[in-house]
Design an enzyme around this catalytic site. Structure first.
Site, PDB file in Angstrom:
ATOM      1  N   ASN A  27      12.262   6.554   9.395  1.00 28.43           N
ATOM      2  CA  ASN A  27      11.174   6.585   8.428  1.00 28.43           C
ATOM      3  C   ASN A  27      10.730   8.030   8.207  1.00 28.43           C
ATOM      4  O   ASN A  27      10.748   8.856   9.114  1.00 28.43           O
ATOM      5  CB  ASN A  27      10.007   5.686   8.836  1.00 28.43           C
ATOM      6  CG  ASN A  27       9.455   5.934  10.218  1.00 28.43           C
ATOM      7  OD1 ASN A  27      10.183   6.181  11.164  1.00 28.43           O
ATOM      8  ND2 ASN A  27       8.141   5.836  10.352  1.00 28.43           N
ATOM      9  N   GLU A  40      15.114   1.774   7.075  1.00 27.12           N
ATOM     10  CA  GLU A  40      16.180   0.965   6.506  1.00 27.12           C
ATOM     11  C   GLU A  40      16.600   1.495   5.138  1.00 27.12           C
ATOM     12  O   GLU A  40      17.788   1.592   4.835  1.00 27.12           O
ATOM     13  CB  GLU A  40      15.732  -0.493   6.374  1.00 27.12           C
ATOM     14  CG  GLU A  40      15.344  -1.138   7.686  1.00 27.12           C
ATOM     15  CD  GLU A  40      13.882  -0.965   8.072  1.00 27.12           C
ATOM     16  OE1 GLU A  40      13.386  -1.813   8.829  1.00 27.12           O
ATOM     17  OE2 GLU A  40      13.224   0.006   7.634  1.00 27.12           O
ATOM     18  N   CYS A  72      10.399  -4.481   6.554  1.00 26.37           N
ATOM     19  CA  CYS A  72       9.339  -4.889   5.631  1.00 26.37           C
ATOM     20  C   CYS A  72       9.959  -5.593   4.417  1.00 26.37           C
ATOM     21  O   CYS A  72      11.180  -5.581   4.226  1.00 26.37           O
ATOM     22  CB  CYS A  72       8.512  -3.678   5.202  1.00 26.37           C
ATOM     23  SG  CYS A  72       9.338  -2.575   4.022  1.00 26.37           S
ATOM     24  N   CYS A  75      12.140  -3.367   2.140  1.00 23.92           N
ATOM     25  CA  CYS A  75      13.454  -3.061   2.722  1.00 23.92           C
ATOM     26  C   CYS A  75      14.375  -4.269   2.651  1.00 23.92           C
ATOM     27  O   CYS A  75      15.569  -4.129   2.381  1.00 23.92           O
ATOM     28  CB  CYS A  75      13.296  -2.600   4.167  1.00 23.92           C
ATOM     29  SG  CYS A  75      12.601  -0.931   4.282  1.00 23.92           S
TER      30      CYS A  75
END
Length: 118
Positions: A27, A40, A72, A75
């Site tokens: 991230n 991701e 999430c 993603c």
């Protein structure tokens, strides 16, 4: 290595391509929170830049020790762009993991097939 000065919630991802390459991502946060990119999606973007379009699996990990954490919703939708047959490994810091699938994580998903003309 994640860049997460705001949430202090590092996440890592590794994608297995159909031809056996492993592409990683983390991230990357931004002071304008909406511009943050998840691990991701970073991995998918790197894979696409490197010429990959077919994938078989993704592993996702974070620092949470007492439960498995999945991608999430955004993603999950990005992964679906490249097919529903992904194996998804949710991992914990101790190395334990749970195997699931993208279809299980995103049932009744919108996909490129919905854009095909009849």
């Amino acid at each position: 290595m994640a860049y997460c000065p705001y949430s202090r919630f590092p996440v890592g991802a590794a994608i297995l391509t159909a031809d056996g390459a492993i592409i990683t991502g983390c991230n990357v946060e931004n002071a304008s929170y909406g511009l943050t990119v998840c691990a991701e999606r970073t991995a998918v973007q790197r894979a696409v830049v490197e010429g990959h379009r077919q994938f078989t699996a993704i592993a996702v990990t974070c620092d949470i020790k007492d439960q498995f954490v999945g991608p999430c919703g955004a993603c999950r939708q990005v992964l679906m762009e490249f097919g529903s047959d992904w194996i998804v490994y949710l991992t914990k810091p101790d190395g334990s993991y749970k195997e699931t699938s993208l279809s299980e994580l995103l049932p009744l998903a919108f996909s490129p097939a919905h854009l095909a003309k009849n």
